[in-house]
Design a protein around this motif. Structure first.
Motif, PDB file in Angstrom:
ATOM      1  N   UNK A  34       0.838  -1.199   0.000  1.00 24.49           N
ATOM      2  CA  UNK A  34       0.000   0.000   0.000  1.00 24.49           C
ATOM      3  C   UNK A  34       0.872   1.247   0.000  1.00 24.49           C
ATOM      4  N   UNK A  35       0.391   2.285  -0.690  1.00 26.65           N
ATOM      5  CA  UNK A  35       1.059   3.578  -0.651  1.00 26.65           C
ATOM      6  C   UNK A  35       0.070   4.609  -0.124  1.00 26.65           C
ATOM      7  N   UNK A  36       0.599   5.687   0.429  1.00 25.73           N
ATOM      8  CA  UNK A  36      -0.233   6.711   1.051  1.00 25.73           C
ATOM      9  C   UNK A  36       0.083   8.066   0.442  1.00 25.73           C
ATOM     10  N   UNK A  37      -0.959   8.875   0.282  1.00 24.17           N
ATOM     11  CA  UNK A  37      -0.815  10.268  -0.125  1.00 24.17           C
ATOM     12  C   UNK A  37      -1.699  11.087   0.798  1.00 24.17           C
ATOM     13  N   UNK A  38      -1.141  12.147   1.337  1.00 23.79           N
ATOM     14  CA  UNK A  38      -1.866  12.981   2.279  1.00 23.79           C
ATOM     15  C   UNK A  38      -2.127  14.339   1.643  1.00 23.79           C
ATOM     16  N   UNK A  39      -3.401  14.667   1.475  1.00 27.18           N
ATOM     17  CA  UNK A  39      -3.804  15.947   0.902  1.00 27.18           C
ATOM     18  C   UNK A  39      -4.408  16.868   1.961  1.00 27.18           C
ATOM     19  N   UNK A  40      -4.067  16.641   3.227  1.00 30.28           N
ATOM     20  CA  UNK A  40      -4.581  17.479   4.303  1.00 30.28           C
ATOM     21  C   UNK A  40      -4.057  18.899   4.209  1.00 30.28           C
ATOM     22  N   UNK A  41      -4.905  19.860   4.531  1.00 25.05           N
ATOM     23  CA  UNK A  41      -4.520  21.276   4.514  1.00 25.05           C
ATOM     24  C   UNK A  41      -5.069  21.946   5.768  1.00 25.05           C
ATOM     25  N   UNK A  42      -4.185  22.507   6.573  1.00 21.82           N
ATOM     26  CA  UNK A  42      -4.610  23.160   7.815  1.00 21.82           C
ATOM     27  C   UNK A  42      -5.657  24.224   7.529  1.00 21.82           C
ATOM     28  N   UNK A  43      -6.716  24.190   8.311  1.00 19.63           N
ATOM     29  CA  UNK A  43      -7.773  25.179   8.176  1.00 19.63           C
ATOM     30  C   UNK A  43      -8.770  24.900   7.077  1.00 19.63           C
ATOM     31  N   UNK A  44      -8.540  23.863   6.285  1.00 16.66           N
ATOM     32  CA  UNK A  44      -9.480  23.564   5.210  1.00 16.66           C
ATOM     33  C   UNK A  44     -10.785  23.053   5.819  1.00 16.66           C
ATOM     34  N   UNK A  45     -11.853  23.216   5.084  1.00 13.62           N
ATOM     35  CA  UNK A  45     -13.153  22.763   5.555  1.00 13.62           C
ATOM     36  C   UNK A  45     -13.855  21.991   4.434  1.00 13.62           C
ATOM     37  N   UNK A  46     -15.054  21.574   4.710  1.00 17.59           N
ATOM     38  CA  UNK A  46     -15.791  20.733   3.770  1.00 17.59           C
ATOM     39  C   UNK A  46     -16.065  21.444   2.444  1.00 17.59           C
ATOM     40  N   UNK A  47     -15.928  22.771   2.424  1.00 24.88           N
ATOM     41  CA  UNK A  47     -16.151  23.540   1.199  1.00 24.88           C
ATOM     42  C   UNK A  47     -14.831  23.838   0.488  1.00 24.88           C
ATOM     43  N   UNK A  48     -13.718  23.250   0.951  1.00 24.90           N
ATOM     44  CA  UNK A  48     -12.396  23.404   0.322  1.00 24.90           C
ATOM     45  C   UNK A  48     -11.995  24.869   0.160  1.00 24.90           C
ATOM     46  N   UNK A  49     -12.193  25.677   1.181  1.00 28.91           N
ATOM     47  CA  UNK A  49     -11.889  27.111   1.071  1.00 28.91           C
ATOM     48  C   UNK A  49     -10.391  27.393   1.025  1.00 28.91           C
ATOM     49  N   UNK A  50      -9.572  26.498   1.553  1.00 28.79           N
ATOM     50  CA  UNK A  50      -8.134  26.749   1.560  1.00 28.79           C
ATOM     51  C   UNK A  50      -7.537  26.505   0.181  1.00 28.79           C
ATOM     52  N   UNK A  51      -7.803  25.361  -0.411  1.00 31.44           N
ATOM     53  CA  UNK A  51      -7.175  25.009  -1.694  1.00 31.44           C
ATOM     54  C   UNK A  51      -8.109  25.094  -2.887  1.00 31.44           C
ATOM     55  N   UNK A  52      -9.371  25.096  -2.660  1.00 29.10           N
ATOM     56  CA  UNK A  52     -10.313  25.156  -3.765  1.00 29.10           C
ATOM     57  C   UNK A  52     -10.850  23.787  -4.143  1.00 29.10           C
ATOM     58  N   UNK A  53     -12.136  23.741  -4.384  1.00 34.30           N
ATOM     59  CA  UNK A  53     -12.846  22.497  -4.678  1.00 34.30           C
ATOM     60  C   UNK A  53     -12.301  21.807  -5.933  1.00 34.30           C
ATOM     61  N   UNK A  54     -12.211  22.548  -7.024  1.00 34.49           N
ATOM     62  CA  UNK A  54     -11.754  21.953  -8.288  1.00 34.49           C
ATOM     63  C   UNK A  54     -10.328  21.432  -8.188  1.00 34.49           C
ATOM     64  N   UNK A  55      -9.466  22.173  -7.482  1.00 30.16           N
ATOM     65  CA  UNK A  55      -8.076  21.756  -7.328  1.00 30.16           C
ATOM     66  C   UNK A  55      -7.968  20.455  -6.541  1.00 30.16           C
ATOM     67  N   UNK A  56      -8.755  20.350  -5.469  1.00 28.72           N
ATOM     68  CA  UNK A  56      -8.729  19.139  -4.655  1.00 28.72           C
ATOM     69  C   UNK A  56      -9.246  17.942  -5.444  1.00 28.72           C
ATOM     70  N   UNK A  57     -10.338  18.122  -6.154  1.00 28.57           N
ATOM     71  CA  UNK A  57     -10.881  17.010  -6.935  1.00 28.57           C
ATOM     72  C   UNK A  57      -9.910  16.563  -8.021  1.00 28.57           C
ATOM     73  N   UNK A  58      -9.221  17.506  -8.636  1.00 27.16           N
ATOM     74  CA  UNK A  58      -8.242  17.151  -9.665  1.00 27.16           C
ATOM     75  C   UNK A  58      -7.097  16.336  -9.068  1.00 27.16           C
ATOM     76  N   UNK A  59      -6.627  16.728  -7.884  1.00 28.02           N
ATOM     77  CA  UNK A  59      -5.573  15.955  -7.217  1.00 28.02           C
ATOM     78  C   UNK A  59      -6.030  14.534  -6.914  1.00 28.02           C
ATOM     79  N   UNK A  60      -7.252  14.393  -6.436  1.00 29.26           N
ATOM     80  CA  UNK A  60      -7.782  13.058  -6.130  1.00 29.26           C
ATOM     81  C   UNK A  60      -7.887  12.236  -7.414  1.00 29.26           C
ATOM     82  N   UNK A  61      -8.370  12.843  -8.473  1.00 33.44           N
ATOM     83  CA  UNK A  61      -8.477  12.113  -9.749  1.00 33.44           C
ATOM     84  C   UNK A  61      -7.108  11.642 -10.239  1.00 33.44           C
TER      85      UNK A  61
END
Length: 88
Positions: A34-61
């Motif tokens: 197994x490999x791990x990737x951590x996309x945690x961002x301090x202060x981020x919330x369910x609306x992705x205000x720190x990094x942006x929704x589209x950016x987070x989804x693109x990273x996950x994809x």
């Protein structure tokens, strides 16, 4: 060959420095590669205000996880019951 992705706010961002979850999961299943990737961002919330929704989804994809851990709600919980409808 599994790929685990952690996505969330401060809880996972702090995990970047410690690696406890990765160690616990790897120790519990040593026979699994197994490999791990951590996309945690301090202060981020369910609306992705720190990094942006589209950016987070693109990273996950791009990472194509076979398992995705989400950790949101701690910060949002400070709004109390009044914030529950917006959160859900």
């Amino acid at each position: 060959g599994d790929r685990v992705v952690f996505l969330g706010g401060t809880f996972f961002a702090r995990e970047l420095d410690r690696g406890y979850l990765e160690t616990a999961l790897s120790s519990a299943t040593p026979q699994i590669s197994v490999s791990f990737r951590n996309l945690g961002a301090s202060g981020d919330d369910v609306w992705f205000r720190v990094r942006g929704y589209d950016e987070q989804l693109e990273l996950v994809r791009e990472l194509k996880p076979t398992l995705l851990f989400l950790a949101y709600g701690a910060r949002e919980s400070f709004a109390g019951e009044a914030g529950l409808k917006e959160f859900t």
